[in-house]
Design an enzyme around this catalytic site. Structure first.
Site, PDB file in Angstrom:
ATOM      1  N   HIS A  98      -6.568  -5.930  -1.790  1.00 55.41           N
ATOM      2  CA  HIS A  98      -5.579  -4.886  -1.660  1.00 55.41           C
ATOM      3  C   HIS A  98      -4.510  -5.168  -0.506  1.00 55.41           C
ATOM      4  O   HIS A  98      -4.743  -5.473   0.581  1.00 55.41           O
ATOM      5  CB  HIS A  98      -6.121  -3.554  -0.865  1.00 55.41           C
ATOM      6  CG  HIS A  98      -5.296  -2.348  -0.587  1.00 55.41           C
ATOM      7  ND1 HIS A  98      -4.616  -1.713  -1.858  1.00 55.41           N
ATOM      8  CD2 HIS A  98      -4.767  -1.688   0.504  1.00 55.41           C
ATOM      9  CE1 HIS A  98      -3.939  -0.637  -1.365  1.00 55.41           C
ATOM     10  NE2 HIS A  98      -3.737  -0.683  -0.237  1.00 55.41           N
TER      11      HIS A  98
ATOM     12  N   ASP B  81      -7.733  -3.037  -7.615  1.00 57.32           N
ATOM     13  CA  ASP B  81      -7.342  -2.726  -6.304  1.00 57.32           C
ATOM     14  C   ASP B  81      -8.691  -2.045  -5.609  1.00 57.32           C
ATOM     15  O   ASP B  81      -9.033  -0.869  -6.028  1.00 57.32           O
ATOM     16  CB  ASP B  81      -6.310  -1.815  -6.249  1.00 57.32           C
ATOM     17  CG  ASP B  81      -5.531  -1.605  -4.999  1.00 57.32           C
ATOM     18  OD1 ASP B  81      -4.516  -2.381  -4.629  1.00 57.32           O
ATOM     19  OD2 ASP B  81      -6.334  -0.741  -4.308  1.00 57.32           O
TER      20      ASP B  81
ATOM     21  N   SER C  29       0.761  -1.327  -0.133  1.00 58.72           N
ATOM     22  CA  SER C  29      -0.005  -0.126  -0.140  1.00 58.72           C
ATOM     23  C   SER C  29       0.974   1.418  -0.006  1.00 58.72           C
ATOM     24  O   SER C  29       1.580   1.535  -0.900  1.00 58.72           O
ATOM     25  CB  SER C  29      -0.922  -0.063   1.163  1.00 58.72           C
ATOM     26  OG  SER C  29      -1.958   0.936   1.108  1.00 58.72           O
TER      27      SER C  29
END
Length: 421
Positions: free
Chosen positions: A353, A280, A182
């Protein structure tokens, strides 16, 4: 009536909180190994502080056997703060201060020391860099907030941690992999070449970003929410001077665009692997359909469950109209896919994610696959050169039946629970 300024602030706050809530928990089906925190005592001399002035930290799991001279460093993720109010709030949490962090971290997935669960990296020295600056380890500024100071010192934190690790064996690394998830995956793009410069010339150094390929996307209201957010972030935290100068010159007069991996990628010289979902889930919720672009809630059911999306919404996800997220993702990666001789990629169709830190998605009987290859195998094949062109792109939704889940409950737009990664 809510003003545009108020709506912008509300959208920014949702973005800040939700990016942290979109991250999967450290603890998975495999209990993993608990690793203690190490504070960087020498950081103060470098002016390297978390937002609140506390010392930065990392977790180090010592390698063994044939992996004793190999190193894997993982940037922690957890969103960003791009204005004083949100950074002050963040400084009072584990996202901005080591004072509030758990003093141990569970290592699973790519950080596991179990050979059957992480066959290529299990015996390496593995480091998790704790995230407390709010700018992907890239800022260098400060702000006096009344009687207290707010530190934007991510770049110095990165340097302080590296300098602390070099005498512990990193200086003699034979193989090294820099990774992150991330916001930490974005850090990997920003620091990849710099990481290589710290290590011996003979070392095999590569980088892998997990869920860090944030797009400069046009949302469903025809705005560039992420570009606006990052522009403010780069300005507030003094990031521009730490971006690749070749990139900032190429994108003058908008150097902040180089915070986006899609623009910085062609300037990175070190071999890079990109692990990302073409759908995503964080970018779906906050890049393609941010709260400011869906004031009437037309997308709410679709964001909670993709099977509830109507044909127009699916078109926006797939790319069968001018706003198409998967098409934009693959388009931004196409030059890399076609022309990078040393790069690798795994772009699947799971609404997810971050996939490398969870055992279920990294390597398990139910982990995602493309052409029957797991993420762990594809990354390992790329790193060790076991096959040329380790680049995998999955078929579009809904044909991939190997996804661990579709819309994870911890990543829904309504979830504000802080989860760790």
């Amino acid at each position: 009536m809510k003003t545009p300024r108020l709506l912008d602030l509300m959208a920014a706050m949702v973005l800040l909180v939700s990016v942290a809530s979109s991250l999967p928990p450290l603890v998975s089906g495999d209990p993993g190994r608990r690793v203690s925190m190490t504070l960087v005592r020498g950081a103060a001399a470098l002016g390297a502080f978390c937002l609140d002035g506390s010392l930065p930290a990392y977790h180090l799991d010592i390698g063994f056997g044939a992996g004793s001279n190999n190193w894997l460093l993982q940037f922690e993720g957890g969103g960003w703060c791009n204005d004083i109010a949100s950074c002050v709030d963040r400084s009072k949490t584990r996202r901005g201060s080591t004072r509030f962090m758990s003093k141990t971290a569970v290592f699973t997935g790519i950080l596991s020391n179990n050979a059957s669960l992480n066959p290529d990296f299990y015996n390496w020295n593995k480091v998790r860099l704790r995230y407390c600056d709010g700018a992907s380890f890239a800022g260098d500024a400060q702000f006096r907030n009344g009687t207290s100071m707010l530190y934007f010192r991510g770049q110095r934190i990165w340097k302080a941690i590296i300098l602390d690790l070099l005498p512990k064996g990193l200086a003699k690394a034979r193989k090294a992999l820099l990774t992150g998830c991330s916001a930490g995956g974005l850090s990997t793009f920003l620091h990849c070449d710099n990481f290589k410069n710290y290590l011996p010339r003979t070392a095999n150094v590569k980088c892998m970003s997990d869920a860090g390929f944030f797009l400069d996307a046009i949302d469903v209201a025809a705005n560039r929410t992420m570009r606006s957010f990052y522009t403010k972030l780069v300005s507030l935290q003094g990031i521009q001077k730490n971006l690749d100068p070749n990139c900032t010159r190429a994108f003058y007069p908008e150097p902040s665009l180089c915070f986006f991996p899609q623009y910085a990628l062609r300037f990175i010289r070190t071999p890079m692997f990109i692990l990302n979902s073409a759908y995503d889930v964080f970018q779906f919720h906050h890049g393609l359909v941010p709260p400011s672009a869906d004031l009437t809630g037309r997308w709410k059911r679709c964001k909670l469950n993709v099977t509830a999306c109507n044909p127009h919404q699916l078109d926006a996800l797939q790319g069968f109209n001018p706003i198409g997220f998967r098409t934009d993702m693959l388009g931004a990666l196409m030059n890399f896919f076609r022309n990078s001789t040393r790069g690798g990629m795994f772009i699947n169709s799971c609404f997810d994610h971050c996939q490398s830190a969870l055992q279920e998605t990294w390597l398990s009987p139910t982990s995602p696959r493309i052409h029957n290859k797991t993420i762990a195998r594809t990354v390992g094949d790329w790193y060790f050169g076991r096959r040329n062109g380790a680049k995998e792109i999955g078929c579009p939704y809904p044909c991939d039946k190997t996804c661990h889940n579709l819309i994870p409950t911890s990543t829904t737009a309504d979830s504000l629970v802080n989860l760790d990664i």
